[in-house]
Scaffold this active site. Sequence first.
Site, PDB file in Angstrom:
ATOM      1  N   LYS A 167      -4.394  18.368  14.034  1.00 15.68           N
ATOM      2  CA  LYS A 167      -5.398  19.214  14.209  1.00 15.68           C
ATOM      3  C   LYS A 167      -5.445  20.283  13.197  1.00 15.68           C
ATOM      4  O   LYS A 167      -6.376  20.920  12.681  1.00 15.68           O
ATOM      5  CB  LYS A 167      -6.025  19.375  15.832  1.00 15.68           C
ATOM      6  CG  LYS A 167      -6.106  18.352  16.687  1.00 15.68           C
ATOM      7  CD  LYS A 167      -7.267  17.337  16.134  1.00 15.68           C
ATOM      8  CE  LYS A 167      -7.292  16.335  17.099  1.00 15.68           C
ATOM      9  NZ  LYS A 167      -8.648  15.336  16.551  1.00 15.68           N
TER      10      LYS A 167
ATOM     11  N   ASP B 115     -10.586   0.097   7.566  1.00 17.02           N
ATOM     12  CA  ASP B 115      -9.098   0.789   7.884  1.00 17.02           C
ATOM     13  C   ASP B 115      -8.935   1.924   6.784  1.00 17.02           C
ATOM     14  O   ASP B 115      -8.520   1.748   5.863  1.00 17.02           O
ATOM     15  CB  ASP B 115      -7.994  -0.228   7.832  1.00 17.02           C
ATOM     16  CG  ASP B 115      -6.890   0.256   8.462  1.00 17.02           C
ATOM     17  OD1 ASP B 115      -6.599   1.482   8.361  1.00 17.02           O
ATOM     18  OD2 ASP B 115      -5.789  -0.451   8.682  1.00 17.02           O
TER      19      ASP B 115
ATOM     20  N   TYR C  36       0.076  16.593  17.971  1.00 19.11           N
ATOM     21  CA  TYR C  36      -1.314  16.693  18.067  1.00 19.11           C
ATOM     22  C   TYR C  36      -1.706  17.993  17.601  1.00 19.11           C
ATOM     23  O   TYR C  36      -2.804  18.106  16.623  1.00 19.11           O
ATOM     24  CB  TYR C  36      -1.865  16.694  19.402  1.00 19.11           C
ATOM     25  CG  TYR C  36      -3.225  16.783  19.893  1.00 19.11           C
ATOM     26  CD1 TYR C  36      -3.968  15.788  20.074  1.00 19.11           C
ATOM     27  CD2 TYR C  36      -3.805  18.336  20.127  1.00 19.11           C
ATOM     28  CE1 TYR C  36      -5.377  16.149  20.260  1.00 19.11           C
ATOM     29  CE2 TYR C  36      -5.226  18.292  20.381  1.00 19.11           C
ATOM     30  CZ  TYR C  36      -5.880  17.143  20.200  1.00 19.11           C
ATOM     31  OH  TYR C  36      -7.289  17.216  20.688  1.00 19.11           O
TER      32      TYR C  36
END
Length: 303
Positions: free
Chosen positions: A178, A77, A174
């Site tokens: 990015k 993780d 988002y």
Amino acid sequence: MTTRTRRLAGKVALVAGGTRGGGRGIAIELGAAGATVYVTGRSSGTQRSDLDRPETIEETAERITAAGGVGVPVRTDHSDPEEVRALVARIASEQDGRLDVLVNSVWGGDPLTDWEHPLWEQDLDQGLRLLRRAVETHVITSRYALPLMVARESGLVVEVTDGNTARYRGSFFYDLAKSAVIRLAVAQAAELRPHGVAAVALTPGFLRSEALLEHFGVTEANWRDGAAADPNFAHSETPAYLGRAVVALAADPDVIARTGRALATWDLYKEYGFTDADGTQPDFAAHWARNLEAEYGPLGDPL
């Protein structure tokens, strides 16, 4: 030129987030080039992540080995610093301190992305969780992995992103994730360059991942049928194309000349000559310029 030569024989790579999609494609192609690849993620044969998808790190490792490399699956993780520290300590122990390629491809943000609402109408906890998954995991992984590269004064860090321009990506969190990943490459490049280590951001075009194939109700064998629902899908590319771009960069003795840049498969294939799995050379930027720019505007200014 082909990635099916052992240009990376003797090299050691860590692909963080290599369970599926672009990460899996990169891991397999690094293996095909002869590398030992540690492939990590939260989906294993004994425990699925909350994404609840069937792909596992063990499957990716098997494909790496079948391609000619050595695949080593380690369930990790990457939001947990102690798990990442233990992972890197294991690599250092097993590989005599060697790490040549670090690929930060952890994502896991698809179920957290809200494409319908502006920021002020989004669930804040959900958006911040996306950022922790998609950005903080990269920071944590680099924090522990980079000392191995710095000590040897060589190596390549690849930050996998979506898009290499300033164009807005359609959803606030988002887009922030990015874009931030690109900035991670820029910042790491600045600090790593004096130590001979390169860092770049890299984007695919329209990536034909497992999830996208499912979305269009097709398989890799009949993927072109998906173009009936979306003609742009005919210009998609496999994860192998992204992987071959990474191999080309990792095998380039002058890769430091590219450090700090945001790169794309649609540019790199022209310089390195690699092809997709079917021998084609998809160029999504060219497709955009011919077919989408009039409606949606230019793809954007390079970063």
